[in-house]
Every structure is written in structure tokens, then in C-alpha cells.
Design a protein around this motif. Structure first.
Motif, mmCIF file in Angstrom:
data_model
loop_
_atom_site.group_PDB
_atom_site.id
_atom_site.type_symbol
_atom_site.label_atom_id
_atom_site.label_comp_id
_atom_site.label_asym_id
_atom_site.label_seq_id
_atom_site.Cartn_x
_atom_site.Cartn_y
_atom_site.Cartn_z
ATOM 1 N N MET A 1 1.321 34.648 -16.431
ATOM 2 C CA MET A 1 1.395 33.190 -16.387
ATOM 3 C C MET A 1 1.615 32.796 -14.924
ATOM 4 O O MET A 1 1.924 33.640 -14.096
ATOM 5 N N THR A 2 1.460 31.528 -14.651
ATOM 6 C CA THR A 2 1.634 31.095 -13.263
ATOM 7 C C THR A 2 3.063 31.291 -12.788
ATOM 8 O O THR A 2 3.306 31.429 -11.590
ATOM 9 N N SER A 3 4.017 31.321 -13.729
ATOM 10 C CA SER A 3 5.405 31.642 -13.400
ATOM 11 C C SER A 3 6.095 32.123 -14.671
ATOM 12 O O SER A 3 5.674 31.768 -15.778
ATOM 13 N N PRO A 4 7.167 32.911 -14.517
ATOM 14 C CA PRO A 4 7.897 33.353 -15.710
ATOM 15 C C PRO A 4 8.477 32.185 -16.512
ATOM 16 O O PRO A 4 8.732 32.321 -17.702
ATOM 17 N N PRO B 1 6.184 26.682 -19.153
ATOM 18 C CA PRO B 1 6.526 26.089 -20.445
ATOM 19 C C PRO B 1 5.398 26.174 -21.476
ATOM 20 O O PRO B 1 5.628 25.967 -22.657
ATOM 21 N N MET B 2 4.191 26.488 -21.035
ATOM 22 C CA MET B 2 3.053 26.552 -21.947
ATOM 23 C C MET B 2 2.694 27.978 -22.342
ATOM 24 O O MET B 2 1.693 28.202 -23.016
ATOM 25 N N GLY B 3 3.514 28.948 -21.955
ATOM 26 C CA GLY B 3 3.219 30.351 -22.228
ATOM 27 C C GLY B 3 2.968 30.650 -23.690
ATOM 28 O O GLY B 3 1.982 31.313 -24.039
ATOM 29 N N MET C 1 2.058 28.609 -26.052
ATOM 30 C CA MET C 1 0.842 27.924 -26.487
ATOM 31 C C MET C 1 -0.402 28.678 -26.001
ATOM 32 O O MET C 1 -1.371 28.847 -26.756
ATOM 33 N N ILE C 2 -0.385 29.139 -24.769
ATOM 34 C CA ILE C 2 -1.518 29.892 -24.225
ATOM 35 C C ILE C 2 -1.708 31.188 -25.023
ATOM 36 O O ILE C 2 -2.836 31.529 -25.388
ATOM 37 N N MET C 3 -0.623 31.890 -25.307
ATOM 38 C CA MET C 3 -0.725 33.130 -26.092
ATOM 39 C C MET C 3 -1.300 32.848 -27.482
ATOM 40 O O MET C 3 -2.151 33.591 -27.964
ATOM 41 N N SER C 4 -0.873 31.774 -28.098
ATOM 42 C CA SER C 4 -1.394 31.392 -29.410
ATOM 43 C C SER C 4 -2.881 31.042 -29.326
ATOM 44 O O SER C 4 -3.668 31.427 -30.198
ATOM 45 N N ASP C 5 -3.272 30.337 -28.279
ATOM 46 C CA ASP C 5 -4.684 29.978 -28.092
ATOM 47 C C ASP C 5 -5.547 31.214 -27.858
ATOM 48 O O ASP C 5 -6.698 31.274 -28.298
ATOM 49 N N ILE C 6 -5.007 32.210 -27.154
ATOM 50 C CA ILE C 6 -5.728 33.472 -26.951
ATOM 51 C C ILE C 6 -5.982 34.134 -28.298
ATOM 52 O O ILE C 6 -7.109 34.539 -28.604
ATOM 53 N N ASP C 7 -4.945 34.241 -29.109
ATOM 54 C CA ASP C 7 -5.088 34.849 -30.438
ATOM 55 C C ASP C 7 -6.128 34.113 -31.272
ATOM 56 O O ASP C 7 -6.977 34.736 -31.912
ATOM 57 N N ALA C 8 -6.072 32.792 -31.271
ATOM 58 C CA ALA C 8 -7.005 31.999 -32.076
ATOM 59 C C ALA C 8 -8.446 32.183 -31.596
ATOM 60 O O ALA C 8 -9.363 32.344 -32.417
ATOM 61 N N ALA C 9 -8.660 32.162 -30.289
ATOM 62 C CA ALA C 9 -10.019 32.306 -29.750
ATOM 63 C C ALA C 9 -10.588 33.682 -30.075
ATOM 64 O O ALA C 9 -11.746 33.800 -30.493
ATOM 65 N N LEU C 10 -9.789 34.726 -29.901
ATOM 66 C CA LEU C 10 -10.278 36.076 -30.170
ATOM 67 C C LEU C 10 -10.457 36.319 -31.663
ATOM 68 O O LEU C 10 -11.432 36.960 -32.073
ATOM 69 N N ASP C 11 -9.545 35.807 -32.478
ATOM 70 C CA ASP C 11 -9.697 35.956 -33.933
ATOM 71 C C ASP C 11 -10.992 35.321 -34.425
ATOM 72 O O ASP C 11 -11.655 35.856 -35.313
ATOM 73 N N ALA C 12 -11.359 34.186 -33.850
ATOM 74 C CA ALA C 12 -12.580 33.496 -34.257
ATOM 75 C C ALA C 12 -13.835 34.214 -33.782
ATOM 76 O O ALA C 12 -14.887 34.103 -34.411
ATOM 77 N N ALA C 13 -13.737 34.949 -32.682
ATOM 78 C CA ALA C 13 -14.924 35.544 -32.071
ATOM 79 C C ALA C 13 -15.152 37.011 -32.435
ATOM 80 O O ALA C 13 -16.276 37.499 -32.300
#
Length: 99
Positions: free
Chosen positions: A45-48, A51-53, A55-67
Motif C-alpha cells: 500500500m502507499t503507506s502502512p 485507510p483503504m487497504g 477495501m483494496i484487498m477486497s476489490d482484488i479478491d472480487a476482480a480475480l474471483d470474477a475473472a
């Protein structure tokens, strides 16, 4: 099995909501390793304190699960070394910020 570039394309759909740029162009993805039946991704992440870490991890899971087919496992490892810096962004992301 997908190749590294096709996984990178899927991850380009994942936007850091704080800055409006995808995680690939931001330079947050440090590596993608593909073995039979599994994809391993190293990212930061841009820093430890990002605050969106989560959400980003969840979005990664969703994008890969769909693809990806369901038989392909995905492991996402959040790493802090090397620390992220703006120099890791590609030209398009730097342009987004006017740098």
C-alpha cells in the motif's frame, strides 16, 4: 492457466479510491507468480496506515474471483519491503498527478 499479463490486466480494474488510479499503474503490485492451480501476488500500500487497504484487498479478491476459474487459488501477500514511493508509479499515473 492465465499468464502474468492477463492477471495484471485484471488487477488494473482495482482502483485505489483515495487517488483514483489503479494499483498496477500506482506500482503497488510487486510481483505475480503463477504455479499450477495457484496465483500468488505480492503487493503493498502507499503507506502502512492506508485507510483503504481493506477495501483494496477486497476489490482484488472480487476482480480475480470474477475473472478466474474457481479451481485456481489466489494468495495475496501484503508486504512492506521495499517501501512504496512515488517513483514506483508508471508514466500514466505520474501524469494523473501532474508530475
Amino acid at each position: 492457466m492465465p499468464d502474468v499479463e492477463s492477471v495484471r490486466e485484471v488487477l488494473r480494474q482495482v482502483i485505489d479510491p483515495e487517488v483514483g488510479v489503479n494499483i498496477i499503474d500506482l506500482g503497488l503490485v510487486y510481483g505475480i507468480d503463477i504455479t499450477p492451480g495457484q496465483i500468488s501476488i505480492r503487493l503493498t500500500m502507499t503507506s502502512p496506515a492506508c485507510p483503504m487497504g481493506d477495501m483494496i484487498m477486497s476489490d482484488i479478491d472480487a476482480a480475480l474471483d470474477a475473472a478466474l476459474p474457481p479451481e485456481i487459488g489466489v494468495v495475496v501477500n501484503l508486504v512492506w519491503e521495499p517501501p512504496w514511493s512515488p517513483e514506483m508509479m508508471n508514466k500514466d499515473a505520474r501524469g494523473h498527478f501532474g508530475w
